[in-house]
Scaffold this motif. Structure first.
Motif, PDB file in Angstrom:
ATOM      1  N   PHE A 108      38.113  41.091  45.017  1.00 22.38           N
ATOM      2  CA  PHE A 108      38.690  41.791  43.877  1.00 22.38           C
ATOM      3  C   PHE A 108      37.558  42.407  43.072  1.00 22.38           C
ATOM      4  O   PHE A 108      36.399  42.037  43.217  1.00 22.38           O
ATOM      5  CB  PHE A 108      39.539  40.854  43.004  1.00 22.38           C
ATOM      6  N   ASP A 109      37.928  43.359  42.236  1.00 23.42           N
ATOM      7  CA  ASP A 109      36.970  44.017  41.355  1.00 23.42           C
ATOM      8  C   ASP A 109      37.321  43.693  39.914  1.00 23.42           C
ATOM      9  O   ASP A 109      38.498  43.515  39.577  1.00 23.42           O
ATOM     10  CB  ASP A 109      37.007  45.534  41.543  1.00 23.42           C
ATOM     11  N   LEU A 110      36.287  43.641  39.086  1.00 29.07           N
ATOM     12  CA  LEU A 110      36.456  43.432  37.657  1.00 29.07           C
ATOM     13  C   LEU A 110      35.895  44.629  36.916  1.00 29.07           C
ATOM     14  O   LEU A 110      34.944  45.268  37.386  1.00 29.07           O
ATOM     15  CB  LEU A 110      35.693  42.180  37.203  1.00 29.07           C
ATOM     16  N   ASP A 111      36.451  44.906  35.758  1.00 28.11           N
ATOM     17  CA  ASP A 111      35.875  45.926  34.889  1.00 28.11           C
ATOM     18  C   ASP A 111      34.507  45.402  34.457  1.00 28.11           C
ATOM     19  O   ASP A 111      34.415  44.343  33.846  1.00 28.11           O
ATOM     20  CB  ASP A 111      36.782  46.126  33.684  1.00 28.11           C
ATOM     21  N   PRO A 112      33.417  46.106  34.789  1.00 25.20           N
ATOM     22  CA  PRO A 112      32.080  45.606  34.449  1.00 25.20           C
ATOM     23  C   PRO A 112      31.881  45.385  32.953  1.00 25.20           C
ATOM     24  O   PRO A 112      31.117  44.516  32.553  1.00 25.20           O
ATOM     25  CB  PRO A 112      31.122  46.677  34.969  1.00 25.20           C
ATOM     26  N   GLU A 113      32.605  46.145  32.137  1.00 24.57           N
ATOM     27  CA  GLU A 113      32.492  45.987  30.688  1.00 24.57           C
ATOM     28  C   GLU A 113      33.059  44.646  30.222  1.00 24.57           C
ATOM     29  O   GLU A 113      32.729  44.186  29.132  1.00 24.57           O
ATOM     30  CB  GLU A 113      33.216  47.130  29.965  1.00 24.57           C
ATOM     31  N   SER A 114      33.918  44.038  31.034  1.00 21.26           N
ATOM     32  CA  SER A 114      34.552  42.767  30.650  1.00 21.26           C
ATOM     33  C   SER A 114      33.737  41.547  31.084  1.00 21.26           C
ATOM     34  O   SER A 114      34.106  40.421  30.773  1.00 21.26           O
ATOM     35  CB  SER A 114      35.960  42.681  31.243  1.00 21.26           C
ATOM     36  N   LYS A 139      29.508  48.480  39.034  1.00 18.97           N
ATOM     37  CA  LYS A 139      30.759  47.855  39.473  1.00 18.97           C
ATOM     38  C   LYS A 139      30.631  46.348  39.308  1.00 18.97           C
ATOM     39  O   LYS A 139      29.541  45.829  39.073  1.00 18.97           O
ATOM     40  CB  LYS A 139      31.017  48.131  40.969  1.00 18.97           C
ATOM     41  N   THR A 140      31.726  45.660  39.495  1.00 20.39           N
ATOM     42  CA  THR A 140      31.692  44.210  39.675  1.00 20.39           C
ATOM     43  C   THR A 140      32.687  43.902  40.789  1.00 20.39           C
ATOM     44  O   THR A 140      33.896  43.875  40.571  1.00 20.39           O
ATOM     45  CB  THR A 140      32.048  43.442  38.392  1.00 20.39           C
ATOM     46  N   HIS A 141      32.162  43.742  41.994  1.00 23.62           N
ATOM     47  CA  HIS A 141      32.963  43.464  43.196  1.00 23.62           C
ATOM     48  C   HIS A 141      32.672  42.028  43.604  1.00 23.62           C
ATOM     49  O   HIS A 141      31.520  41.647  43.755  1.00 23.62           O
ATOM     50  CB  HIS A 141      32.577  44.433  44.310  1.00 23.62           C
ATOM     51  N   ILE A 142      33.713  41.235  43.788  1.00 23.89           N
ATOM     52  CA  ILE A 142      33.589  39.812  44.100  1.00 23.89           C
ATOM     53  C   ILE A 142      34.288  39.508  45.416  1.00 23.89           C
ATOM     54  O   ILE A 142      35.445  39.891  45.601  1.00 23.89           O
ATOM     55  CB  ILE A 142      34.264  38.952  43.004  1.00 23.89           C
ATOM     56  N   GLU A 143      33.594  38.820  46.319  1.00 28.63           N
ATOM     57  CA  GLU A 143      34.216  38.344  47.560  1.00 28.63           C
ATOM     58  C   GLU A 143      34.220  36.827  47.535  1.00 28.63           C
ATOM     59  O   GLU A 143      33.192  36.202  47.262  1.00 28.63           O
ATOM     60  CB  GLU A 143      33.465  38.872  48.776  1.00 28.63           C
ATOM     61  N   VAL A 144      35.371  36.259  47.829  1.00 31.44           N
ATOM     62  CA  VAL A 144      35.572  34.813  47.739  1.00 31.44           C
ATOM     63  C   VAL A 144      35.731  34.219  49.129  1.00 31.44           C
ATOM     64  O   VAL A 144      36.486  34.742  49.950  1.00 31.44           O
ATOM     65  CB  VAL A 144      36.828  34.496  46.877  1.00 31.44           C
ATOM     66  N   GLY A 145      35.015  33.132  49.372  1.00 32.01           N
ATOM     67  CA  GLY A 145      35.171  32.372  50.614  1.00 32.01           C
ATOM     68  C   GLY A 145      36.312  31.380  50.430  1.00 32.01           C
ATOM     69  O   GLY A 145      37.461  31.766  50.243  1.00 32.01           O
ATOM     70  N   HIS A 146      35.981  30.116  50.407  1.00 29.89           N
ATOM     71  CA  HIS A 146      36.994  29.077  50.233  1.00 29.89           C
ATOM     72  C   HIS A 146      36.545  28.094  49.176  1.00 29.89           C
ATOM     73  O   HIS A 146      35.362  27.753  49.085  1.00 29.89           O
ATOM     74  CB  HIS A 146      37.237  28.336  51.553  1.00 29.89           C
ATOM     75  N   LEU A 147      37.520  27.655  48.398  1.00 26.44           N
ATOM     76  CA  LEU A 147      37.238  26.598  47.435  1.00 26.44           C
ATOM     77  C   LEU A 147      37.023  25.302  48.202  1.00 26.44           C
ATOM     78  O   LEU A 147      37.652  25.080  49.249  1.00 26.44           O
ATOM     79  CB  LEU A 147      38.411  26.435  46.458  1.00 26.44           C
TER      80      LEU A 147
END
Length: 178
Positions: free
Chosen positions: A126-132, A162-170
């Motif tokens: 997912f992506d986040l608004d970098p300002e946030s 940008k702020t792009h996040i990739e998640v593996g597994h918890l």
């Protein structure tokens, strides 16, 4: 507020930016949804999760309108689409670029496969608004990275913040009864 985005989530503004999304409507994996929800609790504003092919074309087009070389600088498997943009200097608006990319993506679906994790459903990114991204959000992102939960963070893509996040597994918590 603008019209509903073609990727099925969020409202687009006139400048192509995305407005906040509801985490439950982002098409994320269960783990990515939990991480995103946690970051939202700290003040992060999500702007993108799963994307349809049309949504991916539009997202790419918004960035190409700012940096013509963006696709080549961002995607390992984007050479074809960068060459397509290069062949069409008349494509100057995000709308026209998006239309052209989308047309070719539908004609060549084999080139779309593996282009972006955003196309996966459910999506692990997912992506986040970098300002946030305040200090608390950044700290939690770093903590998740140290735990191996977040596997990749991009703060800049193709020269655009940008702020792009990739998640593996918890991690799985095992309960042992005594």
């Amino acid at each position: 507020m603008g019209a509903v985005g073609i990727d099925g989530g969020g409202d687009t503004t006139g400048d192509g930016a995305m407005s906040p999304l509801d985490v439950q409507d982002m098409g994320l994996t269960a783990d990515a949804s939990l991480v995103c929800t946690d970051l939202v609790r700290l003040g992060a504003v999500p702007t993108s999760g799963h994307r349809s092919v049309a949504g991916q074309a539009r997202a790419m087009a918004v960035n190409v309108a700012k940096n013509r070389d963006w696709i080549g600088q961002t995607y390992r498997r984007g050479a074809y689409f960068q060459a397509l943009v290069d062949q069409h200097p008349e494509w100057v608006t995000a709308t026209r670029i998006g239309e052209g990319l989308y047309q070719d993506m539908t004609l060549h679906p084999e080139l779309v496969k593996g282009l972006s994790h955003h196309l996966m459903l459910p999506s692990p990114c997912f992506d986040l608004d970098p300002e946030s991204v305040n200090d608390g959000v950044r700290g939690q992102i770093e903590a998740y990275q140290q735990e191996g939960v977040i596997t990749k963070v991009l703060w800049v893509e193709g020269g655009i913040r940008k702020t792009h996040i990739e998640v593996g597994h918890l991690p799985t918590i095992k309960v042992v009864e005594v």
